[in-house]
Each structure stands twice: as C-alpha cells, then as structure tokens.
Write a protein that holds these residues in place. Sequence first.
Motif, mmCIF file in Angstrom:
data_model
loop_
_atom_site.group_PDB
_atom_site.id
_atom_site.type_symbol
_atom_site.label_atom_id
_atom_site.label_comp_id
_atom_site.label_asym_id
_atom_site.label_seq_id
_atom_site.Cartn_x
_atom_site.Cartn_y
_atom_site.Cartn_z
ATOM 1 N N VAL A 77 0.836 -1.200 0.000
ATOM 2 C CA VAL A 77 0.000 0.000 0.000
ATOM 3 C C VAL A 77 0.876 1.258 0.000
ATOM 4 C CG1 VAL A 77 -1.701 1.305 1.344
ATOM 5 C CG2 VAL A 77 -1.980 -1.163 1.045
ATOM 6 N N LEU A 78 2.017 1.199 0.681
ATOM 7 C CA LEU A 78 2.927 2.343 0.727
ATOM 8 C C LEU A 78 3.322 2.792 -0.682
ATOM 9 C CD1 LEU A 78 4.668 4.318 2.401
ATOM 10 C CD2 LEU A 78 6.477 2.602 2.340
ATOM 11 N N ASP A 79 3.642 1.838 -1.563
ATOM 12 C CA ASP A 79 4.055 2.181 -2.923
ATOM 13 C C ASP A 79 2.937 2.906 -3.669
ATOM 14 O OD1 ASP A 79 6.347 0.872 -2.239
ATOM 15 O OD2 ASP A 79 6.139 -0.758 -3.682
ATOM 16 N N VAL A 80 1.711 2.444 -3.486
ATOM 17 C CA VAL A 80 0.559 3.057 -4.154
ATOM 18 C C VAL A 80 0.364 4.483 -3.650
ATOM 19 C CG1 VAL A 80 -1.932 2.919 -4.524
ATOM 20 C CG2 VAL A 80 -0.558 0.809 -4.459
ATOM 21 N N LEU A 81 0.371 4.650 -2.340
ATOM 22 C CA LEU A 81 0.107 5.970 -1.766
ATOM 23 C C LEU A 81 1.238 6.962 -2.040
ATOM 24 C CD1 LEU A 81 -1.691 5.068 1.571
ATOM 25 C CD2 LEU A 81 -2.688 5.805 -0.600
ATOM 26 N N ARG A 82 2.441 6.472 -2.191
ATOM 27 C CA ARG A 82 3.545 7.380 -2.549
ATOM 28 C C ARG A 82 3.318 7.968 -3.941
ATOM 29 N NH1 ARG A 82 8.592 4.341 -0.049
ATOM 30 N NH2 ARG A 82 8.705 5.453 1.912
ATOM 31 N N SER A 87 4.718 12.646 -0.550
ATOM 32 C CA SER A 87 5.216 12.357 0.792
ATOM 33 C C SER A 87 4.068 12.066 1.748
ATOM 34 C CB SER A 87 6.004 13.556 1.315
ATOM 35 O OG SER A 87 6.333 13.360 2.671
ATOM 36 N N LEU A 88 4.308 11.143 2.673
ATOM 37 C CA LEU A 88 3.335 10.856 3.728
ATOM 38 C C LEU A 88 3.818 11.433 5.061
ATOM 39 C CD1 LEU A 88 2.522 7.175 2.748
ATOM 40 C CD2 LEU A 88 1.075 9.174 2.400
ATOM 41 N N ALA A 89 4.744 12.378 4.976
ATOM 42 C CA ALA A 89 5.296 12.986 6.188
ATOM 43 C C ALA A 89 4.194 13.719 6.959
ATOM 44 C CB ALA A 89 6.403 13.965 5.829
ATOM 45 N N PRO A 90 4.152 13.541 8.283
ATOM 46 C CA PRO A 90 3.113 14.193 9.074
ATOM 47 C C PRO A 90 3.340 15.692 9.274
ATOM 48 C CG PRO A 90 4.539 12.904 10.494
ATOM 49 C CD PRO A 90 4.974 12.638 9.080
ATOM 50 N N VAL A 91 4.569 16.153 9.098
ATOM 51 C CA VAL A 91 4.886 17.581 9.249
ATOM 52 C C VAL A 91 5.850 17.996 8.124
ATOM 53 C CG1 VAL A 91 4.490 17.771 11.748
ATOM 54 C CG2 VAL A 91 6.726 17.022 10.908
ATOM 55 N N ALA A 92 5.814 19.279 7.789
ATOM 56 C CA ALA A 92 6.578 19.796 6.657
ATOM 57 C C ALA A 92 8.088 19.573 6.796
ATOM 58 C CB ALA A 92 6.283 21.281 6.465
ATOM 59 N N GLN A 114 9.224 12.153 13.844
ATOM 60 C CA GLN A 114 10.038 11.130 13.170
ATOM 61 C C GLN A 114 9.516 9.728 13.490
ATOM 62 O OE1 GLN A 114 13.840 12.503 14.693
ATOM 63 N NE2 GLN A 114 14.466 13.230 12.669
ATOM 64 N N GLY A 115 9.151 9.504 14.742
ATOM 65 C CA GLY A 115 8.609 8.201 15.141
ATOM 66 C C GLY A 115 7.292 7.900 14.458
ATOM 67 N N LEU A 116 6.428 8.917 14.385
ATOM 68 C CA LEU A 116 5.136 8.737 13.715
ATOM 69 C C LEU A 116 5.335 8.425 12.237
ATOM 70 C CD1 LEU A 116 2.043 8.854 13.700
ATOM 71 C CD2 LEU A 116 2.225 11.337 13.385
ATOM 72 N N TYR A 117 6.223 9.149 11.602
ATOM 73 C CA TYR A 117 6.518 8.940 10.188
ATOM 74 C C TYR A 117 7.044 7.520 9.944
ATOM 75 C CZ TYR A 117 8.257 10.382 5.531
ATOM 76 O OH TYR A 117 8.483 10.521 4.185
ATOM 77 N N LYS A 118 7.902 7.067 10.833
ATOM 78 C CA LYS A 118 8.467 5.712 10.723
ATOM 79 C C LYS A 118 7.366 4.663 10.847
ATOM 80 C CE LYS A 118 11.877 2.660 12.770
ATOM 81 N NZ LYS A 118 12.370 2.186 14.030
ATOM 82 N N VAL A 119 6.475 4.832 11.815
ATOM 83 C CA VAL A 119 5.385 3.872 12.024
ATOM 84 C C VAL A 119 4.446 3.854 10.811
ATOM 85 C CG1 VAL A 119 3.316 3.406 13.425
ATOM 86 C CG2 VAL A 119 5.477 3.965 14.539
ATOM 87 N N ILE A 120 4.111 5.026 10.292
ATOM 88 C CA ILE A 120 3.234 5.112 9.116
ATOM 89 C C ILE A 120 3.859 4.348 7.949
ATOM 90 C CG2 ILE A 120 2.374 6.675 7.315
ATOM 91 C CD1 ILE A 120 2.071 8.799 9.594
ATOM 92 N N ASN A 121 5.126 4.630 7.669
ATOM 93 C CA ASN A 121 5.800 3.999 6.542
ATOM 94 C C ASN A 121 5.949 2.489 6.723
ATOM 95 O OD1 ASN A 121 6.768 5.971 4.368
ATOM 96 N ND2 ASN A 121 7.207 7.043 6.246
ATOM 97 N N GLU A 122 6.338 2.058 7.913
ATOM 98 C CA GLU A 122 6.514 0.623 8.155
ATOM 99 C C GLU A 122 5.184 -0.116 8.052
ATOM 100 O OE1 GLU A 122 8.556 0.317 11.913
ATOM 101 O OE2 GLU A 122 10.499 0.829 11.007
ATOM 102 N N TYR A 123 4.121 0.471 8.602
ATOM 103 C CA TYR A 123 2.813 -0.181 8.543
ATOM 104 C C TYR A 123 2.316 -0.291 7.103
ATOM 105 C CZ TYR A 123 -2.131 -1.139 8.960
ATOM 106 O OH TYR A 123 -3.376 -1.699 8.804
#
Length: 146
Positions: A77-82, A87-92, A114-123
């Motif tokens: 799903v990450l590849d599709v959403l990218r 970017s799926l970054a939560p902050v600029a 950074q932790g939130l971004y990592k969790v989003i990407n890994e999930y």
Amino acid sequence: KDYNMKISTKGRYVLRMLIDLAEHQGDGYIPLKEIAQRQNISKKYLEQIVPMLNKSDILRTNRGFQGGYRPASVIPVLDVLRVTEGSLAPVACLDSGVVECDRSEHCATLSLWQGLYKVINEYLDSVTLQDLIDNDKETAADDYVI
C-alpha cells in the motif's frame, strides 16, 4: 502543502481500482469501464489516474481489442500511496527526508514526528493489496445470519 494526514480521494480511488483489478486478475486484462461500474467511480476520473500508475510500474496496460489493465503482482500500500500522495510525512520539516529546519537541534517534538513517520511507513509497507483482499474475504465469511 497541508499536513493534515488525510489520504486524498485520488489515493483512496486508486486503492479501490487496484484491489478490483487484483480480485479480477484471472479474467485477463480488464476494461476501465468495468472497474468504474463495479466501484461506482467515474471512468473519466480513472483515466486521469492511470498514467501516473503506468509510470510507476504498478499497473500494466494493454491496448486494442483485448485491451485493459492488470496490476503488478503483490504491491505494498505504501508504494501506491507514494504515487498518489507524494510524501506521507506528518509535518513539513520531514517532507524531504532531510530535516533542514533551523530549530531541529533544539526541537522537543522532532523525535515524535520522526517516530510517527516511521510507524506510518513501516505499517503501509507491511500491508499489500492481497492482504486487504484476504482480510475483506475473511470479514465477509464471518458475517452470517442464523
């Protein structure tokens, strides 16, 4: 750019389109018209989405009498959403992958983002289109009436 963590209509529709294709991949190449009807999405809207998917190798197309579309094998799903969201970054400040903010050395919240971004990407990288299909079938099988 607005960082409100909402996936766009384009992102949601692309996932629906690719899942539909994956569910019907045994039928060969599938006309866009059929997907649009099954998913209740405008064919014109899907026609606008297809070129970006072709560029990313997520989708294979075949023109002509037997024309249609077919998804690439198992896609995270990450590849599709990218492709659809960028970017799926939560902050600029995390948008480019490199933190260039003047305050980054003294930012108390940077590690949180950074932790939130990592969790989003890994999930999102751990979930494939096939996982979504299998989960949906499992849920439907559990939904019975006595």
